[in-house]
Design a protein around this motif. Sequence first.
Motif, PDB file in Angstrom:
ATOM      1  N   MET A  84      15.301  -9.666 -11.134  1.00  0.00           N
ATOM      2  CA  MET A  84      15.492 -10.134  -9.681  1.00  0.00           C
ATOM      3  C   MET A  84      16.950  -9.966  -9.222  1.00  0.00           C
ATOM      4  O   MET A  84      17.268  -9.469  -7.955  1.00  0.00           O
ATOM      5  CB  MET A  84      15.271 -11.690  -9.563  1.00  0.00           C
ATOM      6  N   GLU A  85      18.002 -10.272  -9.777  1.00  0.00           N
ATOM      7  CA  GLU A  85      19.430 -10.262  -9.513  1.00  0.00           C
ATOM      8  C   GLU A  85      19.547  -8.541  -9.593  1.00  0.00           C
ATOM      9  O   GLU A  85      20.695  -8.442  -8.320  1.00  0.00           O
ATOM     10  CB  GLU A  85      20.285 -10.701 -10.744  1.00  0.00           C
ATOM     11  N   LYS A  86      19.256  -7.853 -10.380  1.00  0.00           N
ATOM     12  CA  LYS A  86      19.554  -6.524 -10.022  1.00  0.00           C
ATOM     13  C   LYS A  86      18.898  -5.904  -9.117  1.00  0.00           C
ATOM     14  O   LYS A  86      19.353  -5.061  -8.248  1.00  0.00           O
ATOM     15  CB  LYS A  86      18.836  -5.667 -11.397  1.00  0.00           C
ATOM     16  N   VAL A  87      17.654  -6.352  -8.559  1.00  0.00           N
ATOM     17  CA  VAL A  87      17.141  -5.799  -7.161  1.00  0.00           C
ATOM     18  C   VAL A  87      17.889  -6.494  -6.115  1.00  0.00           C
ATOM     19  O   VAL A  87      18.112  -5.704  -5.014  1.00  0.00           O
ATOM     20  CB  VAL A  87      15.559  -6.171  -7.223  1.00  0.00           C
ATOM     21  N   TRP A  88      18.244  -7.470  -6.171  1.00  0.00           N
ATOM     22  CA  TRP A  88      18.965  -8.193  -4.921  1.00  0.00           C
ATOM     23  C   TRP A  88      20.569  -7.666  -4.917  1.00  0.00           C
ATOM     24  O   TRP A  88      20.791  -7.396  -3.800  1.00  0.00           O
ATOM     25  CB  TRP A  88      19.364  -9.759  -5.298  1.00  0.00           C
ATOM     26  N   TYR A  89      21.191  -7.343  -6.006  1.00  0.00           N
ATOM     27  CA  TYR A  89      22.462  -6.516  -5.756  1.00  0.00           C
ATOM     28  C   TYR A  89      22.241  -5.146  -5.306  1.00  0.00           C
ATOM     29  O   TYR A  89      23.153  -4.525  -4.703  1.00  0.00           O
ATOM     30  CB  TYR A  89      23.400  -6.753  -7.273  1.00  0.00           C
ATOM     31  N   TRP A  90      21.193  -4.573  -5.779  1.00  0.00           N
ATOM     32  CA  TRP A  90      20.963  -3.041  -5.500  1.00  0.00           C
ATOM     33  C   TRP A  90      20.713  -3.103  -4.005  1.00  0.00           C
ATOM     34  O   TRP A  90      21.423  -2.043  -3.134  1.00  0.00           O
ATOM     35  CB  TRP A  90      19.542  -2.543  -6.334  1.00  0.00           C
ATOM     36  N   LEU A  91      20.005  -3.955  -3.457  1.00  0.00           N
ATOM     37  CA  LEU A  91      19.651  -4.084  -1.777  1.00  0.00           C
ATOM     38  C   LEU A  91      21.164  -4.311  -1.269  1.00  0.00           C
ATOM     39  O   LEU A  91      21.458  -3.754  -0.272  1.00  0.00           O
ATOM     40  CB  LEU A  91      19.002  -5.092  -1.502  1.00  0.00           C
TER      41      LEU A  91
END
Length: 132
Positions: A84-91
Amino acid sequence: MADVSGYDPRRSRVSDDRLNDFLRGKITGDLTEVPGIGPAAVKKLSESDVDGDRITNTFQLIGKFLMLKGPDEEDAKVTTREHMEKVWYWLQEKGISSHRSGIVRCLAEKLNSMMPGIYDAAEYEDSDSEEE
């Protein structure tokens, strides 16, 4: 103001009704069907000098979400929180400045209904009860 970076489902501003409509609905490919994604986010997602990083439909966004579940190491898998962190930071890197936690939560819940175990909301409930 305190730094509140990273994914937190409690910061999602998506209403339960909107989330449930998305969870029950069919994926059409229109990025704005994902709660939290509006015209400005659609534009930012489609901008990139690298073709493989241009997101122009919901199917590609789901694919990116799934790609960020890895890479797994021989002795370690990407956990729900890390994912979830990886997706959040990618956004964030794509320039999405609002509704990131809502977008991540909606994608995670939708995909968890298709692939049980990809998201565990209970991991975030524990931290809520510890703070009280």
